[in-house]
Design a protein around this motif. Sequence first.
Motif, PDB file in Angstrom:
ATOM      1  N   GLU A 276      -1.326 -11.595  40.446  1.00 30.57           N
ATOM      2  CA  GLU A 276      -1.417 -10.434  39.577  1.00 30.57           C
ATOM      3  C   GLU A 276      -0.124 -10.287  38.778  1.00 30.57           C
ATOM      4  O   GLU A 276       0.921 -10.795  39.169  1.00 30.57           O
ATOM      5  CB  GLU A 276      -1.662  -9.160  40.399  1.00 30.57           C
ATOM      6  N   GLN A 286      -1.496 -11.768  34.498  1.00 31.69           N
ATOM      7  CA  GLN A 286      -2.388 -12.173  35.578  1.00 31.69           C
ATOM      8  C   GLN A 286      -2.741 -13.653  35.433  1.00 31.69           C
ATOM      9  O   GLN A 286      -2.916 -14.156  34.331  1.00 31.69           O
ATOM     10  CB  GLN A 286      -3.670 -11.337  35.537  1.00 31.69           C
ATOM     11  N   ARG A 326      -5.584 -12.587  45.318  1.00 35.68           N
ATOM     12  CA  ARG A 326      -4.522 -13.130  44.476  1.00 35.68           C
ATOM     13  C   ARG A 326      -3.177 -12.668  45.020  1.00 35.68           C
ATOM     14  O   ARG A 326      -3.068 -11.609  45.655  1.00 35.68           O
ATOM     15  CB  ARG A 326      -4.682 -12.663  43.031  1.00 35.68           C
ATOM     16  N   GLY A 329      -2.094  -9.026  44.898  1.00 40.80           N
ATOM     17  CA  GLY A 329      -3.310  -8.245  44.690  1.00 40.80           C
ATOM     18  C   GLY A 329      -3.796  -7.600  45.967  1.00 40.80           C
ATOM     19  O   GLY A 329      -3.355  -7.924  47.067  1.00 40.80           O
TER      20      GLY A 329
END
Length: 465
Positions: A276, A286, A326, A329
Amino acid sequence: MRKQDMWSNGMYRISKVLFAPTQLGMVLDNFLNTLPLILPMRHGGLDIPGAKGEIKITATTRNSGSHAATHCTVPKAAMDQIMAAGVRLVIPDICHSELFKDQIKTSWSGIVPAAFIAVPVKVDHEALGMLWFERASESGYDYEEEVHFLSMAANLAGVAIRLHRTFSRGGQAFAEEQQEQQNSRGEERQSSARQRLLKNDGIIGESPALMAALETAKFVAETNSTVLLRGESGTGKECFAKLIHDHSTQRKKPFIKVNCPALPESLLESELFGHEKGAFTGALSQRIGRFELADGGTLLLDEIGEISPAFQAKLLRVIQEGELERVGGTKMLKVDVRLICATNKDLETAVRNGQFREDLYYRISVVPITLPPLRKRDGDIPLLAKAFLQRFNEENGRGLHFVQSALDHLSRCKFPGNVRELENCVRRTATLARSKTITSSDFACQTDQCFSSSLWKKADRFALR
């Protein structure tokens, strides 16, 4: 030998037997008769009921021990229990089991007090049948490790059976069809057809060792099973991975590849899982990871044996759960990826030494395919050399060709770097060629300028192991 080492070696041996390119009946016979070499069993069997249009499979071990029963019939109630619930069954002593009270008087009468262990044979969470064995009953013994090993063996057997059934034609096994096709053709015509087929897939050759690996690769391509490509550096693992993708149901979806050791661990996590914006210094936007990019398609993890144990744990979670986060994330993302892994490393030794996680090893080594080194591909070197020279001619507007003595000379070389080294040799020779005809005297090794020849002794030692 430690039990962990025994289980690892045993699973590797079983996987080689189950995915050998031969008829299903022979595969299962070899599989069942490998189990007594690993487990303390006296007798065992495999029972797969026949679904619509499929033949029932029943096989037992060939055990000549004095306590082996000549005909051991597993009670239908026991099989129904395993198939319906899809769970394992452990009976420490069948003499005290209601399930076996009728069979004890008949088919199991020749067995001394015995423990019965059975597990379901599953594929994609579907129970196809069961794998079982009986052993000497031991009071207070913990059978958990043996049950766990048998479950893994059963799952591999299920994949092998599904593959053979998928490729059956009119009740005739795929391997039998291939044999009939080969017998119906003349040798010259068959060789020509094979060469055309392999060239279309980007793989050139017709040696038995290569054909066996190719047949297995195409055999598993139509499934979603994870494949582990094994072999020395330069044997064409990436080409085989692309071939499997191109012959799979995911062929229209992305084929994504990652060279694992080319990136440090911190960047590898971002590369595979994405990150992210602001997740770390330099994360200005991102990033979509390779797993997401490969969603619905195929992901090749090249040289997976080189990743660190810490990252192996993160990778295992994604493979098991089919979901990831991620870096930086908080949202869990679902991915559906056909995984192909490749390595030139001895993973069994790495598992024993604690360098590679055992659970990850079993996850990625569902269908192992070993690619032969060039020195074991009889007759393929001239075919490859001609193809590389033709490619060089097309790229450079040249019209070079080999004389037969030059091809004979190449065939005698060791090429420890395999296909990659052969291509480099051809390109180097073609680049420095003074005429359109390449003879054996044009090769660098003839003037002691081939520095890779110092590796040949190492290749010789490897070949003698």
